[in-house]
Design a protein around this motif. Structure first.
Motif, short mmCIF file in Angstrom:
data_model
loop_
_atom_site.label_atom_id
_atom_site.label_comp_id
_atom_site.label_asym_id
_atom_site.label_seq_id
_atom_site.Cartn_x
_atom_site.Cartn_y
_atom_site.Cartn_z
N PHE A 6 0.84 -1.19 0.00
CA PHE A 6 0.00 0.00 0.00
C PHE A 6 0.87 1.24 0.00
O PHE A 6 2.06 1.19 0.34
CB PHE A 6 -0.94 0.02 1.21
N THR A 7 0.28 2.33 -0.41
CA THR A 7 0.92 3.64 -0.35
C THR A 7 0.08 4.50 0.56
O THR A 7 -1.12 4.67 0.33
CB THR A 7 0.99 4.28 -1.75
N TYR A 8 0.69 5.00 1.60
CA TYR A 8 -0.02 5.87 2.54
C TYR A 8 -0.42 7.14 1.81
O TYR A 8 0.42 7.86 1.29
CB TYR A 8 0.87 6.17 3.75
N LYS A 9 -1.71 7.41 1.74
CA LYS A 9 -2.20 8.49 0.91
C LYS A 9 -2.69 9.72 1.67
O LYS A 9 -3.03 10.72 1.06
CB LYS A 9 -3.30 7.97 0.00
N ASP A 15 3.77 13.17 -2.88
CA ASP A 15 5.12 12.69 -2.60
C ASP A 15 5.13 11.18 -2.38
O ASP A 15 6.00 10.47 -2.88
CB ASP A 15 5.73 13.38 -1.38
N ASN A 16 4.16 10.70 -1.63
CA ASN A 16 4.08 9.27 -1.35
C ASN A 16 3.83 8.48 -2.63
O ASN A 16 4.42 7.41 -2.83
CB ASN A 16 2.99 8.98 -0.33
N GLU A 17 2.98 8.98 -3.48
CA GLU A 17 2.71 8.31 -4.76
C GLU A 17 3.96 8.31 -5.64
O GLU A 17 4.25 7.32 -6.31
CB GLU A 17 1.54 9.01 -5.47
N LYS A 18 4.69 9.41 -5.60
CA LYS A 18 5.94 9.49 -6.38
C LYS A 18 6.93 8.42 -5.91
O LYS A 18 7.53 7.72 -6.72
CB LYS A 18 6.56 10.88 -6.20
N TRP A 19 7.08 8.28 -4.59
CA TRP A 19 7.99 7.26 -4.05
C TRP A 19 7.51 5.86 -4.39
O TRP A 19 8.32 4.99 -4.72
CB TRP A 19 8.14 7.42 -2.54
N ALA A 20 6.21 5.64 -4.32
CA ALA A 20 5.66 4.32 -4.66
C ALA A 20 5.93 4.00 -6.12
O ALA A 20 6.33 2.86 -6.45
CB ALA A 20 4.17 4.28 -4.37
N ASN A 21 5.73 4.96 -7.00
CA ASN A 21 6.00 4.74 -8.42
C ASN A 21 7.48 4.48 -8.68
O ASN A 21 7.84 3.64 -9.50
CB ASN A 21 5.52 5.92 -9.26
N GLN A 22 8.32 5.21 -7.96
CA GLN A 22 9.76 5.00 -8.11
C GLN A 22 10.14 3.60 -7.64
O GLN A 22 10.92 2.91 -8.30
CB GLN A 22 10.52 6.06 -7.32
N ASP A 45 -4.72 1.52 1.90
CA ASP A 45 -3.93 1.74 3.12
C ASP A 45 -4.83 1.96 4.34
O ASP A 45 -4.46 1.59 5.45
CB ASP A 45 -2.96 2.92 2.95
N VAL A 46 -6.00 2.53 4.16
CA VAL A 46 -6.89 2.75 5.30
C VAL A 46 -7.35 1.41 5.87
O VAL A 46 -7.28 1.17 7.07
CB VAL A 46 -8.10 3.62 4.90
N VAL A 47 -7.81 0.53 5.01
CA VAL A 47 -8.30 -0.78 5.46
C VAL A 47 -7.16 -1.60 6.07
O VAL A 47 -7.32 -2.23 7.11
CB VAL A 47 -8.95 -1.56 4.29
N TRP A 48 -6.00 -1.59 5.44
CA TRP A 48 -4.92 -2.48 5.85
C TRP A 48 -4.06 -1.94 6.99
O TRP A 48 -3.32 -2.70 7.60
CB TRP A 48 -4.05 -2.82 4.65
N THR A 49 -4.13 -0.63 7.28
CA THR A 49 -3.23 -0.11 8.31
C THR A 49 -3.89 0.73 9.39
O THR A 49 -3.45 0.69 10.53
CB THR A 49 -2.09 0.73 7.70
N THR A 50 -4.88 1.53 9.04
CA THR A 50 -5.38 2.47 10.04
C THR A 50 -6.80 2.20 10.52
O THR A 50 -7.17 2.67 11.58
CB THR A 50 -5.32 3.92 9.51
N ALA A 51 -7.58 1.48 9.74
CA ALA A 51 -8.95 1.19 10.17
C ALA A 51 -8.94 0.08 11.21
O ALA A 51 -8.01 -0.70 11.32
CB ALA A 51 -9.80 0.78 8.97
#
Length: 72
Positions: A6-9, A15-22, A45-51
């Motif tokens: 996941f990418t924390y959004k 920035d996070n999307e840029k790092w994920a793509n990289q 990311d919400v379901v898998w980490t913060t919810a």
């Protein structure tokens, strides 16, 4: 074999999307067995980490079921 990522959004989404793509464009990523076989799946990311709670757990299990049933 499945790989879930996941990418924390929430904060610094661009920035996070840029790092994920990289990262997912790197040769290291592309050489992972799960990636080569088409079994790397981006999850929410919400379901898998913060919810929390039963509803979130059910969403997570739904994801797992979906990807395992469709994995090669």
């Amino acid at each position: 074999m499945c790989l879930f990522y996941f990418t924390y959004k929430a904060d610094n989404a661009k920035d996070n999307e840029k790092w994920a793509n990289q990262w997912t464009s790197s040769s290291l990523w592309k050489n992972l067995k799960a990636v080569k076989s088409g079994n790397a799946h981006e999850v929410d990311d919400v379901v898998w980490t913060t919810a929390g709670g039963i509803k979130a757990a059910n969403y997570l299990l739904d994801d797992i079921e979906t990807y395992f049933l469709t994995s090669k």
